[in-house]
Design a protein around this motif. Structure first.
Motif, PDB file in Angstrom:
ATOM      1  N   LEU A 196       0.680  -1.168  -0.012  1.00 15.31           N
ATOM      2  CA  LEU A 196       0.232   0.131  -0.224  1.00 15.31           C
ATOM      3  C   LEU A 196       1.033   1.282   0.102  1.00 15.31           C
ATOM      4  CD1 LEU A 196      -2.940   1.237   0.246  1.00 15.31           C
ATOM      5  CD2 LEU A 196      -2.990   0.733   2.608  1.00 15.31           C
ATOM      6  N   GLN A 197       1.602   1.302   1.164  1.00 18.63           N
ATOM      7  CA  GLN A 197       2.799   2.739   0.650  1.00 18.63           C
ATOM      8  C   GLN A 197       3.653   2.456  -0.064  1.00 18.63           C
ATOM      9  OE1 GLN A 197       5.876   1.945   3.536  1.00 18.63           O
ATOM     10  NE2 GLN A 197       4.667   1.997   5.819  1.00 18.63           N
ATOM     11  N   ALA A 198       4.209   1.524  -1.830  1.00 19.71           N
ATOM     12  CA  ALA A 198       4.589   1.723  -2.427  1.00 19.71           C
ATOM     13  C   ALA A 198       3.526   2.263  -3.684  1.00 19.71           C
ATOM     14  CB  ALA A 198       5.004   0.617  -3.059  1.00 19.71           C
ATOM     15  N   ALA A 199       2.354   1.825  -3.234  1.00 19.18           N
ATOM     16  CA  ALA A 199       1.186   2.070  -4.466  1.00 19.18           C
ATOM     17  C   ALA A 199       0.892   3.501  -4.122  1.00 19.18           C
ATOM     18  CB  ALA A 199      -0.151   1.422  -4.143  1.00 19.18           C
ATOM     19  N   VAL A 200       0.874   3.950  -3.044  1.00 21.36           N
ATOM     20  CA  VAL A 200       0.513   5.815  -2.883  1.00 21.36           C
ATOM     21  C   VAL A 200       1.617   6.660  -3.461  1.00 21.36           C
ATOM     22  CG1 VAL A 200       0.362   7.610  -1.243  1.00 21.36           C
ATOM     23  CG2 VAL A 200      -0.786   5.230  -0.890  1.00 21.36           C
ATOM     24  N   ILE A 201       3.323   6.570  -3.151  1.00 23.89           N
ATOM     25  CA  ILE A 201       4.410   7.050  -3.781  1.00 23.89           C
ATOM     26  C   ILE A 201       4.279   6.807  -4.899  1.00 23.89           C
ATOM     27  CG2 ILE A 201       6.706   6.829  -3.885  1.00 23.89           C
ATOM     28  CD1 ILE A 201       7.016   6.266  -0.528  1.00 23.89           C
ATOM     29  N   ARG A 202       4.227   5.812  -5.985  1.00 22.89           N
ATOM     30  CA  ARG A 202       3.831   5.847  -7.400  1.00 22.89           C
ATOM     31  C   ARG A 202       2.536   6.440  -7.793  1.00 22.89           C
ATOM     32  NH1 ARG A 202       5.570   4.649 -12.307  1.00 22.89           N
ATOM     33  NH2 ARG A 202       3.803   4.297 -13.631  1.00 22.89           N
ATOM     34  N   ALA A 203       1.245   6.745  -7.070  1.00 23.96           N
ATOM     35  CA  ALA A 203       0.075   7.590  -7.694  1.00 23.96           C
ATOM     36  C   ALA A 203       0.596   8.930  -7.547  1.00 23.96           C
ATOM     37  CB  ALA A 203      -0.532   6.610  -6.419  1.00 23.96           C
ATOM     38  N   HIS A 204       1.168   9.368  -6.319  1.00 24.62           N
ATOM     39  CA  HIS A 204       2.016  10.544  -6.243  1.00 24.62           C
ATOM     40  C   HIS A 204       3.188  11.650  -7.742  1.00 24.62           C
ATOM     41  CE1 HIS A 204       4.566  13.671  -4.234  1.00 24.62           C
ATOM     42  NE2 HIS A 204       2.669  14.290  -3.879  1.00 24.62           N
ATOM     43  N   GLU A 205       3.802  10.128  -7.960  1.00 15.36           N
ATOM     44  CA  GLU A 205       5.462  10.189  -8.902  1.00 15.36           C
ATOM     45  C   GLU A 205       3.867  10.597 -10.160  1.00 15.36           C
ATOM     46  OE1 GLU A 205       7.760   6.857  -8.508  1.00 15.36           O
ATOM     47  OE2 GLU A 205       8.358   7.622  -6.978  1.00 15.36           O
ATOM     48  N   VAL A 206       3.093   9.415 -10.219  1.00 15.42           N
ATOM     49  CA  VAL A 206       1.881   9.469 -11.186  1.00 15.42           C
ATOM     50  C   VAL A 206       1.204  10.897 -11.460  1.00 15.42           C
ATOM     51  CG1 VAL A 206       0.959   8.872 -12.584  1.00 15.42           C
ATOM     52  CG2 VAL A 206       2.589   7.145 -12.296  1.00 15.42           C
ATOM     53  N   TRP A 207       1.224  11.698 -10.363  1.00 19.97           N
ATOM     54  CA  TRP A 207      -0.064  12.597 -10.091  1.00 19.97           C
ATOM     55  C   TRP A 207       0.825  14.012 -11.044  1.00 19.97           C
ATOM     56  CZ3 TRP A 207      -0.350  16.252  -6.280  1.00 19.97           C
ATOM     57  CH2 TRP A 207      -2.012  17.113  -5.800  1.00 19.97           C
ATOM     58  N   ASN A 208       2.317  13.731 -10.340  1.00 16.73           N
ATOM     59  CA  ASN A 208       3.323  14.842 -10.095  1.00 16.73           C
ATOM     60  C   ASN A 208       4.231  15.322 -11.356  1.00 16.73           C
ATOM     61  OD1 ASN A 208       3.820  17.136  -8.075  1.00 16.73           O
ATOM     62  ND2 ASN A 208       3.555  14.713  -6.921  1.00 16.73           N
ATOM     63  N   ARG A 209       3.868  14.156 -13.073  1.00 15.03           N
ATOM     64  CA  ARG A 209       4.602  14.259 -13.874  1.00 15.03           C
ATOM     65  C   ARG A 209       4.710  14.853 -14.963  1.00 15.03           C
ATOM     66  NH1 ARG A 209       4.604   7.977 -15.621  1.00 15.03           N
ATOM     67  NH2 ARG A 209       6.106   7.626 -14.363  1.00 15.03           N
ATOM     68  N   ARG A 210       5.054  15.354 -15.251  1.00 12.18           N
ATOM     69  CA  ARG A 210       5.572  16.584 -16.481  1.00 12.18           C
ATOM     70  C   ARG A 210       6.009  15.751 -18.082  1.00 12.18           C
ATOM     71  NH1 ARG A 210       4.597  21.280 -16.968  1.00 12.18           N
ATOM     72  NH2 ARG A 210       4.224  21.611 -15.357  1.00 12.18           N
ATOM     73  N   ILE A 211       5.251  15.993 -18.971  1.00  6.36           N
ATOM     74  CA  ILE A 211       5.919  15.673 -20.489  1.00  6.36           C
ATOM     75  C   ILE A 211       6.478  16.483 -20.803  1.00  6.36           C
ATOM     76  CG2 ILE A 211       4.542  13.433 -22.091  1.00  6.36           C
ATOM     77  CD1 ILE A 211       2.971  12.511 -20.524  1.00  6.36           C
ATOM     78  N   SER A 212       7.460  16.137 -21.763  1.00  4.66           N
ATOM     79  CA  SER A 212       7.589  17.825 -22.816  1.00  4.66           C
ATOM     80  C   SER A 212       7.115  17.421 -23.759  1.00  4.66           C
ATOM     81  CB  SER A 212       9.117  17.129 -23.247  1.00  4.66           C
ATOM     82  OG  SER A 212       9.283  15.928 -23.959  1.00  4.66           O
ATOM     83  N   THR A 213       6.758  18.944 -24.444  1.00  5.60           N
ATOM     84  CA  THR A 213       5.997  19.424 -25.581  1.00  5.60           C
ATOM     85  C   THR A 213       6.175  18.438 -26.754  1.00  5.60           C
ATOM     86  OG1 THR A 213       5.175  21.130 -24.799  1.00  5.60           O
ATOM     87  CG2 THR A 213       5.720  21.264 -27.278  1.00  5.60           C
ATOM     88  N   ALA A 214       7.734  18.026 -27.087  1.00  7.31           N
ATOM     89  CA  ALA A 214       8.053  17.533 -28.443  1.00  7.31           C
ATOM     90  C   ALA A 214       7.780  15.586 -27.999  1.00  7.31           C
ATOM     91  CB  ALA A 214       9.954  17.074 -28.845  1.00  7.31           C
ATOM     92  N   ARG A 215       7.643  15.374 -27.396  1.00  3.65           N
ATOM     93  CA  ARG A 215       6.759  14.132 -26.156  1.00  3.65           C
ATOM     94  C   ARG A 215       5.333  13.883 -26.877  1.00  3.65           C
ATOM     95  NH1 ARG A 215       8.969  11.161 -21.223  1.00  3.65           N
ATOM     96  NH2 ARG A 215       7.483   9.210 -22.165  1.00  3.65           N
ATOM     97  N   LEU A 216       5.449  14.885 -26.434  1.00  3.04           N
ATOM     98  CA  LEU A 216       3.618  15.259 -26.831  1.00  3.04           C
ATOM     99  C   LEU A 216       3.374  15.564 -27.831  1.00  3.04           C
ATOM    100  CD1 LEU A 216       2.292  17.235 -23.266  1.00  3.04           C
ATOM    101  CD2 LEU A 216       1.916  15.053 -24.089  1.00  3.04           C
ATOM    102  N   ASN A 217       3.304  15.889 -28.901  1.00  4.62           N
ATOM    103  CA  ASN A 217       3.956  15.990 -29.993  1.00  4.62           C
ATOM    104  C   ASN A 217       3.752  15.029 -31.115  1.00  4.62           C
ATOM    105  OD1 ASN A 217       1.905  18.719 -30.607  1.00  4.62           O
ATOM    106  ND2 ASN A 217       3.586  19.926 -29.478  1.00  4.62           N
ATOM    107  N   ARG A 218       4.909  14.741 -31.040  1.00  7.82           N
ATOM    108  CA  ARG A 218       5.427  12.831 -31.408  1.00  7.82           C
ATOM    109  C   ARG A 218       4.053  12.419 -31.298  1.00  7.82           C
ATOM    110  NH1 ARG A 218      10.386  13.572 -29.767  1.00  7.82           N
ATOM    111  NH2 ARG A 218      10.457  12.263 -27.987  1.00  7.82           N
ATOM    112  N   TRP A 219       3.603  12.122 -30.321  1.00  2.00           N
ATOM    113  CA  TRP A 219       2.959  11.270 -29.165  1.00  2.00           C
ATOM    114  C   TRP A 219       1.205  11.344 -30.180  1.00  2.00           C
ATOM    115  CZ3 TRP A 219      -1.975  12.237 -26.654  1.00  2.00           C
ATOM    116  CH2 TRP A 219      -2.467  11.566 -26.809  1.00  2.00           C
ATOM    117  N   LEU A 220       1.054  12.420 -30.005  1.00  6.22           N
ATOM    118  CA  LEU A 220      -0.486  13.180 -30.602  1.00  6.22           C
ATOM    119  C   LEU A 220      -0.493  13.028 -32.538  1.00  6.22           C
ATOM    120  CD1 LEU A 220      -2.871  14.776 -30.621  1.00  6.22           C
ATOM    121  CD2 LEU A 220      -1.482  16.848 -30.578  1.00  6.22           C
ATOM    122  N   GLY A 221       0.591  13.238 -32.794  1.00  4.26           N
ATOM    123  CA  GLY A 221       0.628  12.225 -34.556  1.00  4.26           C
ATOM    124  C   GLY A 221       0.908  11.567 -34.377  1.00  4.26           C
ATOM    125  N   ALA A 222       1.018  10.629 -34.388  1.00  2.00           N
ATOM    126  CA  ALA A 222       0.374   8.997 -34.076  1.00  2.00           C
ATOM    127  C   ALA A 222      -1.051   8.910 -33.831  1.00  2.00           C
ATOM    128  CB  ALA A 222       1.597   8.085 -33.271  1.00  2.00           C
TER     129      ALA A 222
END
Length: 492
Positions: free
Chosen positions: A368-394
């Motif tokens: 449960l501890q590991a799941a909470v810490i992992r959820a917090h990391e995902v909640w704070n995640r930032r993705i670069s604009t370049a990666r997002l636009n390559r993904w959007l194009g696909a």
């Protein structure tokens, strides 16, 4: 040097009112009904130039058995033993009762520093109680009015010499302690773009534990702490305030909020329960991760679904924990049923972790501890604009957006506008025409491609045409020019 002050006394003498005044916030629930406070609540207090930790305790009662009142008394006595100073409050208007005399004797044995305060001392009706308070043998009582803030200067005067003594002791201890270098140096390269916010001592990871009454929330937090810090028992609805405790999970500073059990709104009739539920809902709004604790015997009741939906709408990361797993006989089939029910009933939390635990035995609390810490990391995640636009194009190439009325919708580019929770802006033509199903297609694609299961994702569609000054100008300049010159085409 900070010290700890525990406020103790009979029920309804005004302990929580004074606690709220010292911390400067309405943290503790206050009501005319006696026995509102049941758990120990800590807060950072300020009185003049003094800074200290104040503890609000349950009202002392004569019960010593295993009843609810007896368990509350044992918890309060424990706070007395832990505190540096005890402030013993009596009701000046009621006068000194036999119970006050019994507890004064207990305090003399358990704590060396006891200050006596006669609360509700405003007006002539309290004069008799102030005189009676001398008979407790705890020195001169402070005439106090927690509600109106009177007598706080006298309290400061009595706390000051004790605070100086604690400060001198701390200086002596630090002088004898060996010097150690614990400075951490960060490299100058900075954090990577996708790095989450790292919890610190000043700003720990905020986790709220919510659920229906008697799901085992307080027992779970006690198991995390390794001690009986919160009041527990077979009775439903023991917890009333939202109590916070701080601890470390593998060097990650965490503040856990224990909340009152929340029933269906139609069943909440009493004023005190309404206040408790409101306090719990506020804890959800201030949390970063919400642990929704379910009872394995009756999981995913309607109120559980409402709480999960509220946490998602507030943009909190959610972890589902199914408690009392130790009493489940058919664990393999039950686990499959839980996962199927979760995916069917809470599609908005698709991919969120579901952990089976036993708050009583401590089984799977590490997961449960590991799941909470992992959820917090995902909640704070930032993705670069370049990666997002390559993904959007696909994504657009694989499944182009629909063309309502024959008007093709162009998705031009995408960027992340915020975190906590992740929010993305897509610049496109005709954003109001894009179907909701395509919106879900993009959100689900974000979850899968960038590994963001369960966390709320916000997708905002924007039109570049909003900045175009000629947007509402239906006729082009050449047309207007031809009309001005005549019906024929414009000539040089």
């Amino acid at each position: 040097m900070s010290f700890t002050l525990a406020i103790v006394g009979r029920p309804n003498v005004g302990k929580s009112t004074l606690f709220n005044r010292l911390v400067g916030k309405r943290l503790a629930l206050v009501d005319d009904q006696p026995g509102v406070t049941r758990d120990l609540r800590e807060g950072a207090a300020r009185l003049g130039d003094l800074r200290f930790t104040v503890i609000d305790t349950a009202g002392l009662e004569e019960a010593t058995d295993d009843s609810l009142q007896g368990r509350m008394r044992r918890l309060t006595e424990r706070a007395v033993e832990m505190a540096d100073i005890c402030l013993f409050m009596v009701d000046a208007r009621v006068g000194i009762l036999p119970t006050d005399e019994i507890f004064a004797e207990i305090l003399r044995k358990k704590n060396a520093n006891v200050i006596l305060a006669a609360n509700k001392a405003e007006g002539r009706a309290a004069e008799g109680g102030l005189i009676e308070a001398w008979g407790l043998g705890l020195g001169e009582p402070i005439a106090l009015s927690a509600e109106h803030g009177e007598g706080l200067n006298d309290l400061h005067a009595q706390l000051m010499p004790l605070a100086d003594a604690f400060a001198e002791r701390a200086r002596h201890d630090s002088a004898e302690a060996p010097e150690t270098d614990v400075t951490l140096r960060l490299d100058d390269k900075g954090e990577p773009e996708d790095a989450p916010r790292v919890p610190t001592r000043e700003k720990p990871l905020q986790v709220a534990v919510v659920g229906r009454p008697n799901a085992g929330k307080s027992t779970l937090i006690n198991q995390f702490l390794g001690e009986e810090r919160l009041l527990t028992g077979p009775e439903a609805g023991i917890t009333r305030d939202s109590i916070s405790v701080t601890m470390d999970w593998d060097d990650v500073p965490v503040r856990l909020f224990d909340t009152a059990g929340m029933r269906k709104k139609a069943k909440v009739q009493e004023k005190l329960e309404r206040m408790s539920v409101s306090d719990g809902l506020r804890a959800i709004k201030f949390a970063e991760v919400v642990i929704l604790l379910l009872d394995v015997s009756i999981p995913f009741e309607q109120q559980d679904l409402r709480l999960a939906d509220l946490a998602e709408r507030e943009g909190r990361a959610v972890v589902i924990a199914v408690n009392k797993w130790d009493i489940e006989d058919d664990k393999s089939n039950k686990a499959r049923e839980l996962r199927e029910a979760f995916e069917r009933l809470l599609p908005q939390l698709r991919g969120a972790p579901l952990v089976t635990v036993s708050a009583k035995t401590g089984k799977n609390l590490d997961k449960l501890q590991a799941a909470v810490i992992r959820a917090h990391e995902v909640w704070n995640r930032r993705i670069s604009t370049a990666r997002l636009n390559r993904w959007l194009g696909a994504m657009v190439e694989a499944h182009p957006p629909p063309a309502p009325g024959g008007r093709r919708i162009k998705l031009r580019y995408m960027t992340q506008a915020k975190t906590r929770p992740p929010g993305f802006v897509v610049m496109c033509s005709h954003p109001d025409k894009l179907a909701e199903s395509y919106n879900r297609y993009l959100v689900n694609g974000l979850r899968e491609h960038f590994d963001m299961p369960g966390t709320p994702i916000r997708l905002y569609l924007r039109s570049q045409a909003e900045d175009n000054p000629y947007k509402n100008n239906k006729k082009s300049t050449p047309s207007r020019l031809r009309k001005h010159l005549g019906k024929g085409p414009a000539s040089g």
